[in-house]
Design a protein around this motif. Structure first.
Motif, PDB file in Angstrom:
ATOM      1  N   ARG B  96       0.900  -1.255   0.076  1.00 57.54           N
ATOM      2  CA  ARG B  96       0.011  -0.178   0.132  1.00 57.54           C
ATOM      3  C   ARG B  96       0.779   1.148  -0.092  1.00 57.54           C
ATOM      4  N   ASP B 100       0.679   2.017  -3.540  1.00 59.08           N
ATOM      5  CA  ASP B 100      -0.725   2.331  -3.214  1.00 59.08           C
ATOM      6  C   ASP B 100      -1.738   1.585  -3.626  1.00 59.08           C
ATOM      7  N   ARG B 101      -1.623   0.256  -3.429  1.00 60.59           N
ATOM      8  CA  ARG B 101      -2.579  -0.647  -3.837  1.00 60.59           C
ATOM      9  C   ARG B 101      -2.687  -1.885  -3.001  1.00 60.59           C
TER      10      ARG B 101
END
Lengths: 253, 253, 253, 253, 253, 253, 253
Positions: B96, B100-101
């Motif tokens: 994350r 960013d996932r």
């Protein structure tokens, strides 16, 4: 009572010059369900028997695409195979990034062979308990390589490894002369027939228990499963009688 | 007297190609209380039997949320499970922060599988003595993965591990066709029924001994315990007769 | 003659999936004198039986304050406990220096659990031979955690470990419902009664052989010994008959 | 025939939770000649029995001054004691250089305890085969600590270790109440009497076989031997009958 | 029953000063199919018997070109040979890049000998299970070296290693005087005749089971197989009778 | 049959607290020919019996000068002695270079003692199999130290180690009172007489089998052999009868 | 049945203080064919018996020139000898490059002795299985040193090692007085006669099986073989009768 004093690690030779732990690792390959590979002048084909289809897992990975131009089929310890296949993916990617070219199959096979050999000569490690067929097409054309737990690798025209694979090899040897000139579909059929010969009495190849991988000149390696292989199975075993599938004892753990 | 010379570490193959220490680690999984997982097109569900509720601990962690989108259920050595779950939390957080996932469930599962394999091929370590079910929803939809001490991981439609989990698996196999289309509550009910089938004679699932974890498309993974699962239990076993709970022998140590 | 081939180190599973060395380390805990912990909505209490008071040492450390907000009670190898308590002090101090906040009890407990697990999975180390009760009050209120040599940690409402601690646990289970609402002094009394139940026939708790530790909301963790606990002992066992103290066989080595 | 499978290294617990190698190291302490320590409100005293005085060595070091404010007495392996005493000297010097203060006796004792514990939890090392009495005066007054091969350390009012030290301890326990208020010379006398009680039948303490170490408030730790202790011996055993000295079997190797 | 206590690793001498593991590694060489080498004043020749030609592999590498001026023939573990041949290729390339000259055969042989010796004197490794013949032409003319698993290397006029190689050596010894002055084709014929003498009864050399490597002054090392060696075979065995090939038991694994 | 389970390495205590490997190393000292040392108020003397003089070696080093102010005599493994003497030379040189002063004998002795102790507490090493007498004169006057394989070192007035050294020690103990005031030549005579007492029946000290080392206040350490010691021998044993030298069984290997 | 528990590695002393593995390594020296060395006031000579001359190898290296001023003769494991001789070559070269002088023979001998000692005191290594005679001329004149597997080195007037070398040593001891004043050719003759005495019945020294190395003041070390030694052989054994050479059983492996 017989007591073998030389089979506890892979850094000990027996008085006859054998390394038993490497041979035992080869037995782990024989515990895996059978996989088959054949190469023609234009194509390389893999075919694999998957674990019993009635259990709860979505699928079992017997054939793994590694790069656009090749894939592998495995028999033996699945977790060892993942380590090796990850290594192959990294090496293949690195070749494309660094040199902008697909790694040759001889090269990638030599690298895993080298890596495996290390495990047979250092105390505290164990040989990989998995055999691989590496199949695909590189700058020199279609290739099929066999990888063994000992680190031995060799280019093959056709090969079968895993449980009862002797039957598959017998089929392949009998038909050795036909492969070089075979068409794509003929090559798949030969692979399926060799695979079929290794099944236990009464078992059949189905869309659920069979995987096929194909690469060709100008054709990327692709994995075929389920309905994608239905027509191949029909074409190969068109006259087969309806039978009960027997119990499969071999599993890739 | 039988004396096994090949079962003292995980870097020794038996003459039949088996690695006994890995198999013994699998036995540690069977010492843990049963956990069950099922996945539908829209949800992933975990259900777990907790240790005897009458003892002094506030609760026993059989289901652990890892990231917003998934959690795990464990059977076996709790301290080994903590090591793996901490690793998963770090890896998930890192995904994350860096990309960013949410990490894909296939990816995080492969990573713990890889980590576990290392322990089966280096002298001086031991396999993890715990099995995991990883359940949640990622960019590709709901998923359920099984992790074994051998490092083998596989995607499952439904799965049960731990003590007497064979009964749970039998239930799951019989109802395999219903899961894909099940609603959220139906999936929970199936999980609870599978869990119930693994209980010893005369025991019942209660708000004290049962945990449920649910994730869905647009629904973060959440752990349900105590009164939060009362209605599910009532709805699932509405006609059950009142019975004494038997002694549970299996514990996660 | 029975010969256990699987109990010589903590990296070997038995065929039943047990790790005997971890279980033997748990036996070292049972060699230590009994300690008890209870938590209410407002307080956390530890009580410990010290080694025979007639010997030459000034005192025996069974309860150790770690940070302002919590302390530990130990049963088992004292030198192992010192290593762990030093580690906890460092971690706690680091939390205050770095984040300017008291470390949560769940966090510090997880860290020693993680540290202990490592010793159960690497050849050449051994599990810690000590069990701990971690008690205190953090931002989330009063807490009691149990730490075991296996690295397993769990939050408890009440707990007793060490020699004959089963009797203490029996007392605690019978009075489980009273703890949450207990006042500070009632909680201490419960702890002392539980401790008393684990004494061998004819022994009594005295100001010389008993330690008590108390933390509460807005009350730092403090160790009470000697005359500081006289009134508690009197209030708890006011009607007790005068008796000879028996020999204590259990010692923390 | 009894065969102990758990006593070959210090990283293996016995099924009863014992670490035999640590216990055997404690036996090495019992092979050393006896040393005694007592502490009063104002002084700390060590007394030691030296090896047979008739041999060729100039003297045997049973009491070693470490820093101006404290010293140690040892029983067991002399070469292990040197390693520990060197470590203590370095740590003490470092405290004076870095903080300009004498290290506290509790602190230096904890550090060697920590160091010794490491040797009981890592394969390939062995516990130190020596016991120490650490005696002196720091900012908190006079102190006496006992160090054991297990790494256990504890503050003592009085203590005796080494061969036949049980007799010394019996003397010390019987006179426990007198120590706190004893004068400097009374404390020395108590120590010499306790030492005397551990001698074998017919042996006497002499200026040749006895060492005394004394520290007090405003009095640096000093070692007394030979004629420096003649008056103490005379005052303590003034009425003793003339006797042949027996053979001393215990030696610090 | 005889029990050899000295043959489990290569760092243990027997009471007679033997290192059995090194001798056992030599046995692995004898499991490989025979290879032969001869050197004249102008040429160096290698000849090798390949594994049964009827199997599925395209070819088996018994002779490996290493650099333009030399190659090797191997008998024993093929994966060990690959490690050594890769090392030789790197060393040879490095010599050309760094010094712009072909490495001398004495030098490259000494380097692998040195590398192999290390494996006979460090616990946790094993000797290489392969023997090599290194043949080629360097600044000092044609050379033939033998490498053994012990790390012993020696320059030879002619040599045969592998299964039944004693027969080849007998031929070579009988014809030792003829080699120095032989022409290129005569040297090949001698090598083939020596190879033939090591075959089991009834077997013949064919274009399928024979490899030949030749280097000469002003002639780079080249590998000859298949139809390229047909005329040599015909010229060497022109009058041979037609016979069935027997089963070859020796394989390079 | 007696089977000692505790004597295979120096990191294992026996149940009685003994470290057998250290004791066995002490036996290696007893295999070496005898050496003797004595110290007076003004001089330090070493005397040594060399190996049979009739063999082919020029001389055997039993006494080794280390620095201008001291030397050593050795009994036991000569190659271990060389390692230690090289270490002492380096340390002594370093003291002169760094501090411009001769290292004290107490200091250099402590350093080899420390180094030797390490080998008794780490698996995979072995104790040094050699005993040393360190003799010379430093800022505090003449000194004699004994070094043992255990790492124990002690200052001595006189000492004898090696084969039959008990006889030498008996002589030394009987004449203990005479040494302090002896002149240089008297001290040498005492040393030679002590050495003589350790010879087997019928053997004599000769210029060929005897070495002497002497250091004094304002006299550097010097080794005397051959005719340089003839007058000492004559003066010491002037009336001795002519006799055959017996066979010497002890050798420093 | 006798079972030696102390002879499996070189870090274990027997109860008698012996290190058997070092002694066994010495046996490997005795498996090598005999080599002899003698030194006079002006020359140092080595002579060696080579392996059977009828085999296929060009020559066997029994004498190896190391630097311009000295060389070595070896008996035992040839691959171990190569490691040591390479080390000596590097050290010798380094001395010339760094200090512009030939390394002294005492120094280079001490260095290999030191290196060899390390292998006798660290687990996981083994002693070198080779003995060396180091002969040459340095700034201090001609020298001969013997190196043993134990790491023991000593300067010799004459020496013989290897199979049946006792006979050579007997010859050398009988003629010890003649060597110092011998001329160059007389020294060679002595060496050849000593060598001859170690041959088995009926064998003779020939130009094929004998090597000689000679260094003198103002004469670099040089190896003589084949016809270069014919005149020496003739001069030494001029009247010898013609005889069949026997089988040589000893080989350097």
């Amino acid at each position: 009572m017989f007591r073998n004093n030389y089979d506890n690690d892979s850094v000990t030779f027996s008085p006859q010059g054998r390394i038993f732990q490497v041979e035992y690792a080869q037995e782990a390959v024989k515990q895996g369900s059978v996989v088959v590979g054949i190469v023609s002048k234009t194509h390389a084909v893999l075919a694999a028997l998957k674990r019993n289809a009635e259990d709860l897992s979505s699928y079992q990975k017997k054939i793994i695409p590694i790069d656009a131009h090749y894939g592998i089929a495995l028999a033996g310890l699945a977790s060892d195979a993942r380590v090796l296949s990850n290594f192959m993916k990294q090496q293949s990617l690195s070749s494309r990034l660094t040199y902008d070219r697909a790694i040759s199959l001889a090269e990638i096979t030599a690298r895993i062979g080298h890596r495996a050999q290390v495990n047979t000569q250092h105390y505290g490690k164990r040989p990989y308990g998995v055999g691989l067929l590496i199949a695909g097409v590189d700058a020199k054309g279609p290739h099929l390589f066999e990888f063994q737990p000992s680190g031995v690798t060799q280019e093959m025209v056709a090969c079968g490894i895993g449980a009862r694979s002797q039957m598959a090899r017998t089929y392949l040897e009998r038909n050795l002369d036909h492969f070089e000139g075979s068409s794509r579909v003929e090559l798949v059929k030969h692979a399926l027939r060799a695979l079929k010969d290794s099944l236990s009495q009464g078992r059949e190849l189905t869309v659920d228990n069979t995987s096929v991988g194909v690469a060709g000149i100008s054709e990327d390696f692709k994995l075929y499963e389920g309905q994608d292989i239905a027509s191949w199975l029909d074409a190969t075993f068109e006259n087969r009688e309806e039978g009960e599938e027997g119990e499969s004892m071999e599993v890739d753990t």
